[in-house]
Structure formats: structure tokens, C-alpha cells
Design an enzyme around this catalytic site. Structure first.
Site, PDB file in Angstrom:
ATOM      1  N   ARG A  10       0.802  -1.230   0.000  1.00 16.57           N
ATOM      2  CA  ARG A  10       0.000   0.000   0.000  1.00 16.57           C
ATOM      3  C   ARG A  10       0.829   1.271   0.000  1.00 16.57           C
ATOM      4  NH1 ARG A  10      -2.723  -3.443   3.218  1.00 16.57           N
ATOM      5  NH2 ARG A  10      -4.566  -4.287   2.186  1.00 16.57           N
ATOM      6  N   ARG A  54      -1.936  22.727 -13.864  1.00 12.61           N
ATOM      7  CA  ARG A  54      -0.928  21.743 -14.265  1.00 12.61           C
ATOM      8  C   ARG A  54      -1.027  21.454 -15.764  1.00 12.61           C
ATOM      9  NH1 ARG A  54       1.317  16.557 -10.749  1.00 12.61           N
ATOM     10  NH2 ARG A  54       2.671  15.754 -12.382  1.00 12.61           N
ATOM     11  N   HIS A  57       1.882  19.567 -26.413  1.00 11.17           N
ATOM     12  CA  HIS A  57       1.620  18.125 -26.290  1.00 11.17           C
ATOM     13  C   HIS A  57       0.364  17.666 -27.019  1.00 11.17           C
ATOM     14  CE1 HIS A  57       4.911  18.217 -23.519  1.00 11.17           C
ATOM     15  NE2 HIS A  57       4.812  16.934 -23.244  1.00 11.17           N
ATOM     16  N   LYS A  93       3.559  11.683 -10.771  1.00 10.84           N
ATOM     17  CA  LYS A  93       2.704  10.841 -11.625  1.00 10.84           C
ATOM     18  C   LYS A  93       3.464   9.558 -11.939  1.00 10.84           C
ATOM     19  CE  LYS A  93      -0.100  14.145 -14.243  1.00 10.84           C
ATOM     20  NZ  LYS A  93      -0.423  14.593 -15.612  1.00 10.84           N
ATOM     21  N   ASN A 105       1.267  20.871 -20.612  1.00 10.17           N
ATOM     22  CA  ASN A 105       0.974  20.198 -21.877  1.00 10.17           C
ATOM     23  C   ASN A 105       1.193  21.091 -23.095  1.00 10.17           C
ATOM     24  OD1 ASN A 105       0.210  17.771 -20.678  1.00 10.17           O
ATOM     25  ND2 ASN A 105      -1.793  18.636 -20.170  1.00 10.17           N
ATOM     26  N   LYS A 144       8.665  23.140 -12.987  1.00 14.68           N
ATOM     27  CA  LYS A 144       7.669  22.077 -12.855  1.00 14.68           C
ATOM     28  C   LYS A 144       7.180  21.980 -11.417  1.00 14.68           C
ATOM     29  CE  LYS A 144       6.056  17.556 -13.943  1.00 14.68           C
ATOM     30  NZ  LYS A 144       6.188  16.305 -14.659  1.00 14.68           N
ATOM     31  N   HIS A 158       1.230  14.779 -29.250  1.00 10.84           N
ATOM     32  CA  HIS A 158       0.656  13.432 -29.081  1.00 10.84           C
ATOM     33  C   HIS A 158      -0.025  12.961 -30.361  1.00 10.84           C
ATOM     34  CE1 HIS A 158       0.476  13.890 -24.411  1.00 10.84           C
ATOM     35  NE2 HIS A 158       1.588  13.308 -24.798  1.00 10.84           N
ATOM     36  N   GLU A 211      11.641  19.689 -23.726  1.00 16.67           N
ATOM     37  CA  GLU A 211      10.871  19.936 -22.500  1.00 16.67           C
ATOM     38  C   GLU A 211      11.496  21.073 -21.680  1.00 16.67           C
ATOM     39  OE1 GLU A 211       8.015  18.277 -22.025  1.00 16.67           O
ATOM     40  OE2 GLU A 211       8.212  16.323 -23.029  1.00 16.67           O
ATOM     41  N   GLU A 254      -3.730  17.914 -11.103  1.00 17.34           N
ATOM     42  CA  GLU A 254      -4.127  18.382 -12.431  1.00 17.34           C
ATOM     43  C   GLU A 254      -5.621  18.659 -12.550  1.00 17.34           C
ATOM     44  OE1 GLU A 254      -2.122  16.544 -15.704  1.00 17.34           O
ATOM     45  OE2 GLU A 254      -3.285  17.648 -17.182  1.00 17.34           O
ATOM     46  N   HIS A 259       9.093  11.220 -28.380  1.00 12.88           N
ATOM     47  CA  HIS A 259       8.162  12.122 -27.712  1.00 12.88           C
ATOM     48  C   HIS A 259       8.603  13.594 -27.767  1.00 12.88           C
ATOM     49  CE1 HIS A 259       5.320  13.660 -24.781  1.00 12.88           C
ATOM     50  NE2 HIS A 259       6.337  14.143 -24.096  1.00 12.88           N
TER      51      HIS A 259
HETATM   52  N1  LIG Z   1       5.446  10.746 -14.923  1.00 12.53           N
HETATM   53  C1  LIG Z   1       5.462  11.841 -15.643  1.00 12.53           C
HETATM   54  O1  LIG Z   1       5.079  12.916 -15.194  1.00 12.53           O
HETATM   55  C2  LIG Z   1       5.987  11.773 -17.047  1.00 12.53           C
HETATM   56  C3  LIG Z   1       6.249  12.946 -17.744  1.00 12.53           C
HETATM   57  C4  LIG Z   1       6.795  12.853 -19.011  1.00 12.53           C
HETATM   58  C5  LIG Z   1       7.051  11.624 -19.573  1.00 12.53           C
HETATM   59  N2  LIG Z   1       6.772  10.490 -18.875  1.00 12.53           N
HETATM   60  C6  LIG Z   1       7.051   9.164 -19.455  1.00 12.53           C
HETATM   61  O2  LIG Z   1       8.465   9.059 -19.630  1.00 12.53           O
HETATM   62  C7  LIG Z   1       8.708   8.107 -20.656  1.00 12.53           C
HETATM   63  C8  LIG Z   1       9.793   8.629 -21.553  1.00 12.53           C
HETATM   64  O3  LIG Z   1      10.963   8.840 -20.803  1.00 12.53           O
HETATM   65  P1  LIG Z   1      12.397   8.812 -21.491  1.00 12.53           P
HETATM   66  O4  LIG Z   1      12.397   9.711 -22.641  1.00 12.53           O
HETATM   67  O5  LIG Z   1      13.391   9.023 -20.424  1.00 12.53           O
HETATM   68  O6  LIG Z   1      12.450   7.339 -22.100  1.00 12.53           O
HETATM   69  P2  LIG Z   1      13.214   6.008 -21.668  1.00 12.53           P
HETATM   70  O7  LIG Z   1      13.112   5.749 -20.227  1.00 12.53           O
HETATM   71  O8  LIG Z   1      12.768   4.964 -22.598  1.00 12.53           O
HETATM   72  O9  LIG Z   1      14.747   6.386 -21.988  1.00 12.53           O
HETATM   73  C9  LIG Z   1      15.115   6.656 -23.321  1.00 12.53           C
HETATM   74  C10 LIG Z   1      16.237   5.725 -23.775  1.00 12.53           C
HETATM   75  O10 LIG Z   1      17.463   6.170 -23.210  1.00 12.53           O
HETATM   76  C11 LIG Z   1      18.104   5.117 -22.495  1.00 12.53           C
HETATM   77  N3  LIG Z   1      18.812   5.760 -21.403  1.00 12.53           N
HETATM   78  C12 LIG Z   1      18.277   6.427 -20.347  1.00 12.53           C
HETATM   79  N4  LIG Z   1      19.235   6.997 -19.626  1.00 12.53           N
HETATM   80  C13 LIG Z   1      20.406   6.696 -20.214  1.00 12.53           C
HETATM   81  C14 LIG Z   1      21.776   7.022 -19.950  1.00 12.53           C
HETATM   82  N5  LIG Z   1      22.121   7.823 -18.949  1.00 12.53           N
HETATM   83  N6  LIG Z   1      22.716   6.507 -20.783  1.00 12.53           N
HETATM   84  C15 LIG Z   1      22.369   5.740 -21.845  1.00 12.53           C
HETATM   85  N7  LIG Z   1      21.105   5.416 -22.167  1.00 12.53           N
HETATM   86  C16 LIG Z   1      20.147   5.899 -21.347  1.00 12.53           C
HETATM   87  C17 LIG Z   1      16.991   4.187 -22.113  1.00 12.53           C
HETATM   88  O11 LIG Z   1      17.466   2.884 -21.909  1.00 12.53           O
HETATM   89  C18 LIG Z   1      16.074   4.285 -23.324  1.00 12.53           C
HETATM   90  O12 LIG Z   1      16.554   3.447 -24.342  1.00 12.53           O
HETATM   91  C19 LIG Z   1       7.386   7.865 -21.351  1.00 12.53           C
HETATM   92  O13 LIG Z   1       6.902   6.595 -20.989  1.00 12.53           O
HETATM   93  C20 LIG Z   1       6.477   8.943 -20.800  1.00 12.53           C
HETATM   94  O14 LIG Z   1       5.126   8.547 -20.746  1.00 12.53           O
HETATM   95  C21 LIG Z   1       6.247  10.546 -17.630  1.00 12.53           C
HETATM   96 ZN   LIG Z   2       6.367  15.653 -22.625  1.00 11.95          ZN
END
Ligand SMILES: NC(=O)c1ccc[n+]([C@@H]2O[C@H](COP(=O)([O-])OP(=O)(O)OC[C@H]3O[C@@H](n4cnc5c(N)ncnc54)[C@H](O)[C@@H]3O)[C@@H](O)[C@H]2O)c1
Ligand SMILES: [Zn+2]
Length: 370
Positions: A123, A242, A249, A145, A246, A228, A253, A187, A238, A268
């Protein structure tokens, strides 16, 4: 070594984000100071593990902290029920208790997945974010999130669960592929465009130093986290402000969906870059924002090497009607009315409800490459 601290003010769930070079090596000390006697499960992906897991585990063990690593395949597919089960089982098999902590060492995929697992095992367990992508350091690790994807869409299953600590080591970004770094930079620019015009102007001058590393990188990440954190503190769940996060976005998207979420075509942050340029163009067309500001945004995105118009997407796009359908499918649509983040100029964005879809359609028609 200079470390910047950004505090997220959420009452009794307030926490610090530490940003700077070399934090991975210091993680044991920082975690022990805040979570005494906690044992850790470190969730990561194989890419990140190859570069950084050994150093992290060695440092933690030097501080007397016991660690169970849980390694998953990289990529968006890892935000799944199967991977969630693997993480949950791994945490339980390590016999971690509520007072112990789950650490996410990775990009947004790992952060969202490990955060969700930590939010539901027993939990709710304690949680530490160690974001390793630029996107994760400036966006996904801040704000609480968490979640996974479903066959019905992205991020549809999850919880709000704030971490106790975020450690963003700016050096780990040196191993991030250049394309991922640039995508995360979209971003960063976004925060300037939302409500920090001075920051955007500083980025225009200093972006090369941010890409190179050093103090400018730390400063840009800290300013992004502050931006942020401010929004999150005002509107954690949100219900209002918040949504400003976006910016870019809704179009972004739609473009991700229109390219079948094929990361070889569009990642993205690239969708967000094009989306932000489109949001400014669209705002200018609606006489909200000057054309000069829209051109300034496009020029900056182009200069850093980000795509900034739909023509930059390889492999063609569907027609404007189809794109509008993707826009309307985005979850920011309530009761069939289009909600957009529009702008009166750089750093002056606002939430616009009831944007007529006919305006969006004709704008898309004119913006698609001939
Ligand atoms: N929770 C939130 O508020 C929020 C906000 C924005 C995005 N997201 C989510 O985040 C995700 C995207 O995140 P991302 O762009 O970091 O993608 P990701 O986690 O897939 O990382 C991108 C790539 O880089 C590699 N990588 C990461 N760090 C590395 C490093 N230091 N050295 C070498 N390789 C590395 C990973 O293995 C992957 O292949 C999506 O799923 C999205 O929905 C969440
Ligand atoms: Zn984004």
C-alpha cells in the site's frame, strides 16, 4: 562540486531534488541521511545498467546499504502489466518492508514503472528517483505521476505517488544518445515558453553549454525542475494549472499517434518540439501571439537540431481530417471540446478551452507539407 537543490512544497510530502555532477557516487550518503536503515530495490533497464549500475551499487554498499537490483529491457513496452508484476515480485522476493525504498535508476519508463510499483506494494513504499535521461531529470521524475500503459492507451493505469528524494546526476547524461538528449531539451525549452521568457532568452544564448555539460547544464535542469515543481505545488492532481505543462503536447501526441509511436520516426520530445512550434503558429493565426514570436520559437528549435515542422517527419503523415481525429482522441479533450495550451507570446501561455475544431482543421490543412 556544485549541487543545486530544488524543494517541492507539498506539505508533509515535501521533498528535495538534488541536481549536479557526481551525485550517483554520493547517493549512499544522501539516501542514508533521509531514509536511515532503508534497504533498497534498484529498478533499472539494461542500457542504463550497462553504464551506471555497478558504480551506484558499489557506492551504496560503501555506505552500508543493501541493494537488490531489478533489471528490465529498455523501451516503452516495459511500461506494461508484465513488467509491473516482475518489479512487484522482485521487491517482495527481496523482503522489503514499507520503510524500505524502491529506487528508479533510468529514464521516464523506469521512473513511471518503479514509481507505480512503489505506490502499490504494501500500500505504498518509499521511493527515490534517480533519473538518467534529460527528459526524466526535467520532467517525469518531478511531480509524482506514475503508471504504465494499457492496450487502451498510454499512461492509463497508475497512481500519484511522490518520491522522498530525487537525485539527478548531470554527468550520467553523457552516455545518453544525442537524439534522446535533444528530445529532452524540448521539455526544457517548454518551461521557458510556458511562463519564463527570461529563461527562454537564456537558453537561446547558452544551449550549446547545456549540451556540452558543466554548470550551464546543471542550471538549466534546476530551473526546469523549479518550473515544474511550482506548477505541481499549485495543482498536484491536475485540476487546473498543471495542464499548462501540456504546451505542445496536444499536437505532439497527435503526431506520435499518427506515426504509430514508431520511435525511429518520432520520439516524444521531437513531437513536443513540433507541437510547440505549431501551438505558437496557431496562436499567431488566431491573433493571440505575434508572428515574430512564433518564428523565434521555430528558429531556436531548428538551431538545436530539433524538428520544428510537420515536414521534418520522415515517411509522410495522414491528411488533416485524420490528424484532427488524433488531436480529438488525446485525453486533454473533455466532452468533445478541444482544449489547447495557446500563447500570447513567449512565456505567456494559457489554457484555452472550447477551441473550435474547424479552426484546428484549417490550420492543419495549411501546415501540412504539400
Ligand atoms: N510521470 C510523468 O510525469 C511523465 C512525464 C513525461 C514523460 N513520462 C514518461 O516518460 C517516458 C519517456 O521517458 P524517457 O524519454 O526518459 O524514455 P526512456 O526511459 O525509454 O529512456 C530513453 C532511452 O534512453 C536510455 N537511457 C536512459 N538513460 C540513459 C543514460 N544515462 N545513458 C544511456 N542510455 C540511457 C533508455 O534505456 C532508453 O533506451 C514515457 O513513458 C512517458 O510517458 C512521464
Ligand atoms: Zn512531454
Amino acid at each position: 562540486m556544485s549541487v543545486e537543490t530544488v524543494s517541492v512544497s507539498l506539505g508533509d510530502r515535501a521533498y528535495d531534488i538534488l541536481i549536479g555532477a557526481g551525485l550517483l557516487a554520493r547517493a549512499g550518503k544522501e539516501i542514508a541521511a533521509r531514509l536511515p536503515r532503508a534497504r533498497l530495490a534498484v529498478v533499472t533497464d539494461t542500457n542504463v545498467a550497462g553504464h551506471h549500475l555497478e558504480a551506484l551499487v558499489a557506492g551504496l554498499e560503501r555506505s552500508g546499504i543493501s541493494v537488490t537490483p531489478i533489471e528490465l529491457p529498455p523501451g516503452e513496452k516495459t511500461k506494461s502489466f508484465d513488467a509491473l508484476q516482475e518489479v512487484v515480485d522482485g521487491i517482495l522476493a527481496a523482503r522489503l518492508e514499507r520503510g524500505d525504498a524502491v529506487v528508479a535508476l533510468g529514464g521516464g519508463v523506469i521512473g513511471d514503472l518503479a514509481g507505480f510499483a512503489s505506490g502499490i506494494v504494501r500500500r505504498g513504499m518509499r521511493f527515490v528517483q534517480m533519473p538518467t535521461s534529460l527528459l526524466a531529470q526535467v520532467d517525469s521524475s518531478v511531480g509524482g505521476k506514475t503508471g504504465i500503459n494499457s492496450s487502451h492507451g498510454k499512461n492509463l493505469v497508475g497512481v500519484f505517488h511522490q518520491p522522498q528524494l530525487v537525485l539527478a546526476d548531470t554527468d550520467v547524461l553523457d552516455t545518453l544518445p544525442a537524439r534522446e538528449f535533444r528530445a529532452g531539451y524540448a521539455e526544457v525549452a517548454k518551461y521557458g515558453l510556458i511562463d519564463r521568457p527570461g529563461f527562454f532568452a537564456w537558453l537561446e544564448e547558452n544551449w550549446r553549454d547545456i549540451f556540452a555539460g558543466g554548470p550551464a547544464r546543471t542550471r538549466a535542469i534546476a530551473e526546469s525542475c523549479r518550473a515544474k515543481a511550482d506548477v505541481v505545488a499549485r495543482d498536484e492532481f491536475e485540476t487546473g494549472d498543471r495542464a499548462l505543462l501540456n504546451l505542445g503536447h496536444t499536437f505532439g501526441h497527435a503526431l506520435e499517434a499518427a506515426t504509430g509511436y514508431d520511435s525511429t520516426r518520432l520520439v516524444h520530445g521531437e513531437g513536443v518540439a513540433i507541437g510547440m512550434a505549431l501551438a505558437h503558429r496557431f496562436s499567431s493565426r488566431l491573433n493571440l501571439c505575434s508572428m515574430d514570436d512564433a518564428l523565434r520559437v521555430e528558429a531556436h528549435l531548428r538551431e538545436v537540431g530539433l524538428p520544428w515542422r510537420m515536414a521534418d517527419i520522415a515517411g509522410g503523415l495522414p491528411d488533416a481530417e485524420r490528424l484532427l481525429a488524433y488531436v480529438a482522441q488525446d485525453k486533454k479533450v473533455t466532452r468533445g471540446e478541444l482544449t489547447f495550451i495557446l500563447t500570447r507570446g513567449i512565456g505567456q501561455s494559457f489554457i484555452a478551452r472550447n477551441v473550435p475544431s474547424s479552426e484546428v482543421l484549417s490550420f492543419l490543412r495549411d501546415s501540412l507539407p504539400a
